[in-house]
Every structure is written in C-alpha cells, then in structure tokens.
Motif scaffolding. Structure first.
Motif, short mmCIF file in Angstrom:
data_model
loop_
_atom_site.label_atom_id
_atom_site.label_comp_id
_atom_site.label_asym_id
_atom_site.label_seq_id
_atom_site.Cartn_x
_atom_site.Cartn_y
_atom_site.Cartn_z
N LEU A 45 0.84 -1.21 0.00
CA LEU A 45 0.00 0.00 0.00
C LEU A 45 0.87 1.25 0.00
N GLY A 46 0.59 2.12 -0.93
CA GLY A 46 1.32 3.39 -0.98
C GLY A 46 2.61 3.35 -1.77
N THR A 47 3.05 2.19 -2.20
CA THR A 47 4.34 2.12 -2.89
C THR A 47 4.20 2.27 -4.40
N ILE A 48 3.03 1.91 -4.95
CA ILE A 48 2.83 1.98 -6.40
C ILE A 48 2.02 3.22 -6.76
N ARG A 49 1.07 3.53 -5.89
CA ARG A 49 0.27 4.75 -6.09
C ARG A 49 0.13 5.45 -4.75
N ASP A 50 -0.04 6.75 -4.84
CA ASP A 50 -0.17 7.55 -3.63
C ASP A 50 -1.43 7.12 -2.88
N PRO A 51 -1.32 6.86 -1.57
CA PRO A 51 -2.50 6.35 -0.86
C PRO A 51 -3.63 7.36 -0.77
N ALA A 52 -3.31 8.64 -0.81
CA ALA A 52 -4.36 9.65 -0.68
C ALA A 52 -5.01 9.93 -2.03
N THR A 53 -4.20 10.12 -3.05
CA THR A 53 -4.75 10.54 -4.35
C THR A 53 -5.05 9.36 -5.28
N GLN A 54 -4.48 8.19 -4.96
CA GLN A 54 -4.60 7.01 -5.83
C GLN A 54 -3.90 7.22 -7.17
N GLN A 55 -3.10 8.25 -7.29
CA GLN A 55 -2.35 8.48 -8.52
C GLN A 55 -1.10 7.60 -8.54
N ARG A 56 -0.77 7.09 -9.74
CA ARG A 56 0.49 6.36 -9.89
C ARG A 56 1.66 7.23 -9.47
N ARG A 57 2.57 6.66 -8.72
CA ARG A 57 3.76 7.43 -8.35
C ARG A 57 4.52 7.82 -9.61
N ALA A 58 5.09 9.00 -9.59
CA ALA A 58 5.70 9.55 -10.80
C ALA A 58 6.78 8.65 -11.36
N MET A 59 7.51 7.96 -10.50
CA MET A 59 8.63 7.15 -10.97
C MET A 59 8.30 5.66 -10.98
#
Lengths: 98, 371
Positions: A45-59
C-alpha cells in the motif's frame, strides 16, 4: 490469472519471488490489478500509487506487451494478452540517475 | 551485562551495531531495507526492543518499519501520512505559494513512557503522532495551522520537521524544529504552538531577528534540566535557559559555528558536543580536519577532540541526526559521516575509533543503552 512482475524492491517487501499471480474480478485495468495486488500484499500500500490521491507514483511505470501503458487511464482495459494471462503486467521503477 | 546498540540509517539501508559496555568489539548487522533511504531509526526509551525506522525512496514513497526484537526482524506498519483537512500552501523557494505535499519522514521520536506512541516529523513540515505502534498516524495540525504557517519556506534540504524534543517533566510540553521556520513549543500536548525564536539572528532572511524563518538545524536538552536547550543553527550555536523564551549565542571560540548536530552529555548537563563545518556552501570540516568540539561550560569555551579522528584531507559532513550519546558510566559518543564512517568514543570524546568505515552515507545515528 493475471500475471504481475514487480520491481526487486517491492518483491523483497512483499516476500515474493518471480511473478505474482492474481485473481482479478471484473474488467482487468490498472486500477483493478493494483487493487488486487494491494489486497493480497497490504505491505505494498502506498508504494505503487499515492495512498491519498490514488495516482500512480511519478517514478513507477506500467509496461505490457512492449508498450508503456503508464499514461493510460487507470480504468482503461489492459491488453487482452494481460487479461488472459498470456503476458505479464510489468510494474517498473523508472530509470533515473547517472 | 550492559551494552549498547547503535542504530544507523544510511542512504542505502539500515545497520545495527552492537557491543558490550567496553565498546571495543562490535557486531555489525545489516543492511536492513537494502537500497532504501533510511532517514531515521529510533528505539523506544520505554522498551528497548521496540524500534521504528523511516524507509523511503523517490520511486516507491514512504514506509515505516517496526521491530519488536531490537532491530533483528522487522514488519512494515502504517505509512499513510495525510494532512488534516485542506492542507493549503506554504511559500516556495521563490516566494510563491506552494501546496503542502508529503515527501518523507525525517525523524521519529518514540514516547518516553509508551512504546506504542511515537511522533513523526515530516517534509513538508508537519508533526504526526501514532498511539498504536505506528499502525495509524494522525497529524497534530495545530502546528501547521499556526498563523505563520503559510509563510514558512523550505531550506536547501526541503521544508522538513527534523527535531522533536519531549520534556520528561511535563508530558504536555514538547519542542520541534523546522528548516527553515525555526523552533516551536507546545504546552498542551500539540494542540497549540508558538514560535520560540527570540534572540536568534539569521543573515539569510530579510528580517534577521524575525519571529519565524530561522534555519534551525538541531536542538538538544538534558532530561534533568528541561528548561535549558542547546541549538545548532545554520550559523551560530545557541543556548536558552528559559525553555526557549529567549536564546543567546554560545559559539565562543569554535573555528566555525556552522554545523548540524548538537548533543548533551548524559551525566553532565553543561557538557555539549558539536561538529563544526566550514560553511553553508562548503559542507566539510574546516582545514580538512574532522574535529568534534566539546564544551564543559554549557558553551562559549570549546576544546577540540581529535584523537583518532582524521586530521588531514577529510571532507565529510555529519548530518543533524547523525550524532548520539549512550548513558553508560563512562559516556559513549557516536557520530556517522557522509563518507560512511561511524566513529565511537567510549570516554566522552577523548578518544575515537571507527566502528565501521565504509557504509553508505550516514543519515542518522541513534544509541540505545541496554540493561
């Protein structure tokens, strides 16, 4: 079964070797695959997408069938080959650095 | 037999260094969380087996790890740090409004009395608390919502809340420090805060003695004398004798009063340690000599401690969380460098030896004195 290949750091975190195989209910999309992945491996949780926004992490990138799908909509259908389990969805840490 | 456990966070993992009370032979375990940045590893004063670690990368974000066996095994716990309400904006480097965005946890401060309560100082600057062993986190948003919050600006390393000092006499009182906002104090367990920066002078801001805006690098307290605080600022070593109400400079004869860490001797409240760094643009020791400076007079009068430390061609830095003391009878002092060395002195700084020489760049050093 959906096949997912995680980057090395996330395989270590999830205590898995090689590909992960997931049951995904409904349409096979980035969102439904990551939902299933996080449900099976809550430490991700939180490592692939931001837990708050559910957006894919930039990198973090999503590749499949020799295509970069990172900028597809999260609810867009993944390629049939991924949905049928013939090809894996690759979760990739973007190349960065020198 | 008593001993010490040195918890080391580095750019590429965590290491646990252990020794008996002689502190001559060391066991080195790690890397834990190999390849990840470990900004801080902190043990609970109430239960030395409980240890927390802040693990992050630019790729995969923030994780918090928890150990119940002194850092031998770990489990990931809660990593959701959500600002309370609509976060609003602070100032960006160019003075424009910038949304508050969580980047990472810089510092973990376990409660003095409860192993399951731990505070986290984060970037962009805010204070979080967990009361369930780091499973869930709640922001103490009275700090960020202080009237000055929208004017806070990041220092070069980001707008981080990097220091949390708990008052052992009064559970409602704590101090935090933010780069580059300064020191804030609460007397009601984090509900309300006020800046405590009177007496600070900073050349890099438009109003040099402003109430807020100072780049405080670190503050330290001796538990027997919680109204006395010591500070290493961007420039200047400072002291307060009234719980932060006012500060005065105690840089004295230091070769440079720029630096990052500051520590207090566990048995001598007026003995303090700093590591002078040449300047804000030259983050290495003056003259290539790695020297810890000790004052036995609460500041102003400083002596160089050099025995066992490189006295030529040394150009490492010692970061703000990378110095610590144990509480054995003969006080041990420890620090890590950006060159990957962790030095230990078993005799209050008189003599130093490297425990390890070739770790990744050291971000933090914390020490647990074991029964």
């Amino acid at each position: 079964m959906i096949r997912v290949v995680l980057p090395a750091h996330l395989r270590t975190l999830a205590h898995v070797d090689g590909e992960v195989k997931l049951e995904v209910e409904g349409q096979v999309t980035q969102r439904s695959v990551v939902d299933a992945l996080e449900a099976r491996y809550p430490m991700l949780l939180g490592t692939i997408r931001d837990p708050a926004t559910q957006q894919r992490r930039a990198m973090v990138r999503f590749f499949a069938c020799e295509e970069d799908l990172s900028h597809e909509q999260p609810d867009a259908a993944l390629p049939d080959a991924v949905a049928k389990g013939d090809a894996p969805l690759l979760v990739v840490g973007a190349m960065a650095g020198g | 037999m008593s001993g010490v456990r040195v918890l080391v966070g580095t750019r590429k993992g965590a290491f646990v260094l252990t020794s008996d009370a002689k502190r001559e032979r060391w066991d080195i375990a790690g890397p834990h969380f190999s390849g990840w940045e470990i900004y801080h590893v902190a043990g609970s004063p109430a239960d030395p087996n409980r240890v927390y670690a802040s693990q992050s990368t630019g790729w995969f974000g923030q994780l918090i790890q928890r150990s119940n066996d002194g850092g031998t095994t770990w489990e990931p716990v809660g990593n959701q740090f959500e600002y309370d309400g609509v976060p609003g904006t602070h100032q960006w480097y160019d003075g424009t409004p910038h949304p508050w965005e969580f980047a990472r946890v810089w510092h973990l401060e376990p409660s003095l009395t409860d192993p399951d309560t731990v505070y986290a100082g984060v970037e962009d600057a805010a204070l979080f608390r967990s009361t369930d062993g780091a499973q869930t986190w709640q922001e103490l948003s009275g700090l960020r919502r202080h009237d000055s919050g929208s004017s806070w600006q990041p220092g070069a390393g980001g707008m981080c809340l990097h220091t949390i000092v708990l008052d052992p006499r009064d559970p409602g009182r704590m101090f935090i420090a933010i780069s580059a906002a300064g020191v804030f104090r609460t007397d009601d367990a984090g509900k309300t805060w006020r800046p405590t920066n009177r007496g600070l002078q900073s050349g890099g801001i438009p109003d040099s003695d402003a109430e807020v805006g100072h780049c405080v690098h670190r503050i330290a307290m001796h538990p027997s004398r919680p109204d006395v605080l010591f500070m290493q600022k961007h420039w200047d070593v400072m002291r307060s004798d009234d719980a932060g109400e006012s500060w005065h400079e105690v840089s004295g004869n230091l070769p440079s009063d720029f630096g990052f860490p500051i520590e207090v001797h566990p048995h001598e409240p007026d003995t303090i340690y700093v590591v002078p760094i040449k300047s804000d643009s030259e983050h290495y020791p003056p003259d290539g000599k790695l020297r810890v400076y000790r004052s036995r007079t609460g500041g102003n009068e400083w002596e160089a401690l050099t025995e066992g430390l490189p006295q030529r061609d040394c150009y490492v830095n010692v970061l703000r969380d990378a110095m610590a003391v144990d509480s054995l009878d003969s006080c041990g002092v420890y620090f890590g460098t950006t060159g990957g060395q962790v030095y230990a002195s078993p005799d209050a700084g008189d003599n130093w030896t490297p425990i390890v020489r070739d770790l990744p760049a050291v971000l933090s050093v914390q020490v647990q004195t074991l029964p």
